[in-house]
Design an enzyme around this catalytic site. Sequence first.
Site, PDB file in Angstrom:
ATOM      1  N   HIS A 129       0.853  -1.189   0.000  1.00  0.00           N
ATOM      2  CA  HIS A 129       0.000   0.000   0.000  1.00  0.00           C
ATOM      3  C   HIS A 129       0.889   1.240   0.000  1.00  0.00           C
ATOM      4  CE1 HIS A 129      -0.698   0.458   4.634  1.00  0.00           C
ATOM      5  NE2 HIS A 129       0.460  -0.070   4.383  1.00  0.00           N
ATOM      6  N   GLN A 138      -0.943  -4.943   8.935  1.00  0.00           N
ATOM      7  CA  GLN A 138      -2.117  -5.805   8.773  1.00  0.00           C
ATOM      8  C   GLN A 138      -1.896  -7.194   9.381  1.00  0.00           C
ATOM      9  OE1 GLN A 138      -4.891  -4.483   7.852  1.00  0.00           O
ATOM     10  NE2 GLN A 138      -5.918  -6.439   8.175  1.00  0.00           N
ATOM     11  N   ASP A 192       6.400  -4.245   6.576  1.00  0.00           N
ATOM     12  CA  ASP A 192       5.169  -3.533   6.928  1.00  0.00           C
ATOM     13  C   ASP A 192       4.257  -4.565   7.603  1.00  0.00           C
ATOM     14  OD1 ASP A 192       2.632  -2.500   7.023  1.00  0.00           O
ATOM     15  OD2 ASP A 192       2.596  -1.805   4.941  1.00  0.00           O
ATOM     16  N   LYS A 231      -4.777  -0.384  14.445  1.00  0.00           N
ATOM     17  CA  LYS A 231      -5.315  -1.590  13.784  1.00  0.00           C
ATOM     18  C   LYS A 231      -5.329  -2.777  14.737  1.00  0.00           C
ATOM     19  CE  LYS A 231      -4.331  -0.312   9.043  1.00  0.00           C
ATOM     20  NZ  LYS A 231      -4.157  -0.778   7.676  1.00  0.00           N
ATOM     21  N   CYS A 289      -5.864   2.313  -0.343  1.00  0.00           N
ATOM     22  CA  CYS A 289      -4.531   2.923  -0.300  1.00  0.00           C
ATOM     23  C   CYS A 289      -3.524   2.089  -1.088  1.00  0.00           C
ATOM     24  CB  CYS A 289      -4.032   3.086   1.140  1.00  0.00           C
ATOM     25  SG  CYS A 289      -5.217   3.777   2.273  1.00  0.00           S
TER      26      CYS A 289
END
Length: 412
Positions: free
Chosen positions: A118, A198, A195, A221, A359
């Site tokens: 993203h 998520q 990253d 998140k 995104c």
Amino acid sequence: MTMRDEFPVFKQLVYGKRLAYLDSAATAQKPQCVIDAVVNAYSNINGNVHRSMHYLSDQATQAFEATRIQVKNFINAKQSKECIFVRGTTEAINLVASSYGEQNVHPGDEILISGLEHHSNIIPWQMLCQKKDARLKVIPLLPNGELDLSRLDDLLTDKTKILAITYVSNALGTVTPLKKLIDRAHAKQAVVVVDGAQAVPHLKIDVQELNCDFFAFSSHKMYGPTGVGILYGKESLLNAMPPYQGGGEMMITVTHENTIYNEIPYKFEAGTPAIAEVIGLGRAIQFIEEVGFPFIKQQEQVLLHYATQKLQEFPEIKLIGTAAEKISVISFVMAGIHPHDIATIFDQYGVAVRGGRHCAMPLMDYFGLPATVRISFGLYNTMEDIEQMLHALKEVIRVFKKQRISKYQKEV
Ligand code: ALA
């Protein structure tokens, strides 16, 4: 008491309907205990950290630093000083791109990302490449949303200085073969920036076992407050990196001529941090640990499989991203109906999803789509949420069929 009862947001009705919140990939809801921790921080221990010599400052500092230890244990970092408080995943990646990147990337070097990233894990690297006359390369995708690793030998070369890769795709739910990629990158002496935004709410993270060099994630998140996140970095790398921002806390002595910088983690924590939010993050970590990853995984996989199977029964629906290993996210499109329309009608039925590009515009371009509808799960979701979504979906189909018939009737 059910898990849902822990979250006060679910006490309300939305347009008179029960709320089925299926947008946790955008931001997760907050349990009462996290909200209470933030309220308590502001109500009872509000003082600036590491600065003032009074009771409140001392209490705030203790709670703030206790969270750092919780973070260290949560991701199994070797030392808590390897865990830096930042504003979120985006700032964490920008910090690495600016500080590590400026120092270590030179003209002709290469940075490798993947087609799943993203914007937060694309743009900072693009900016660095432009500044340094370096080249951004991309691991391509397979039509099912997995990474196409058949070209990895060509893409990962002696020129690769950084591999920046997501663990779990926020748009498709694909879980990448992270450990394998990290080992391959290290064989070429590249550092790996993960990253993890998520992944962290859904998977147990062990940064030592992964052996990643940097790992970024956001509190919001994972049931914690907004405005705070973590950059994990290996001590040796962080020590060698220049500060990202100048200001209070990141220095030991300052004259008008010169500054002696503080040690890690403070070297990277210029200015007053989001103190109450960090304390709230600590409570969110405790909450997740009390619930436990075995429960989270089991619960979310059941929902993922059930929803996937039910959606596949609709001939109008095409699932986007069907990787063998995926978690917590389902993306789909429907013939003749824009994702924004689906999300808007869903909303009227109390079903919160995201319709859009998530995104991740290059990812949408790969699939030749303007957008998808994304359903994403959190630990509070139940079968009832899926049934509510399926009911809303039938309404979408009914509304659009009716519109088409009346348009046809007008034309004849
Ligand atoms: N990156 C966030 C999402 O996936 C905001 O929706």
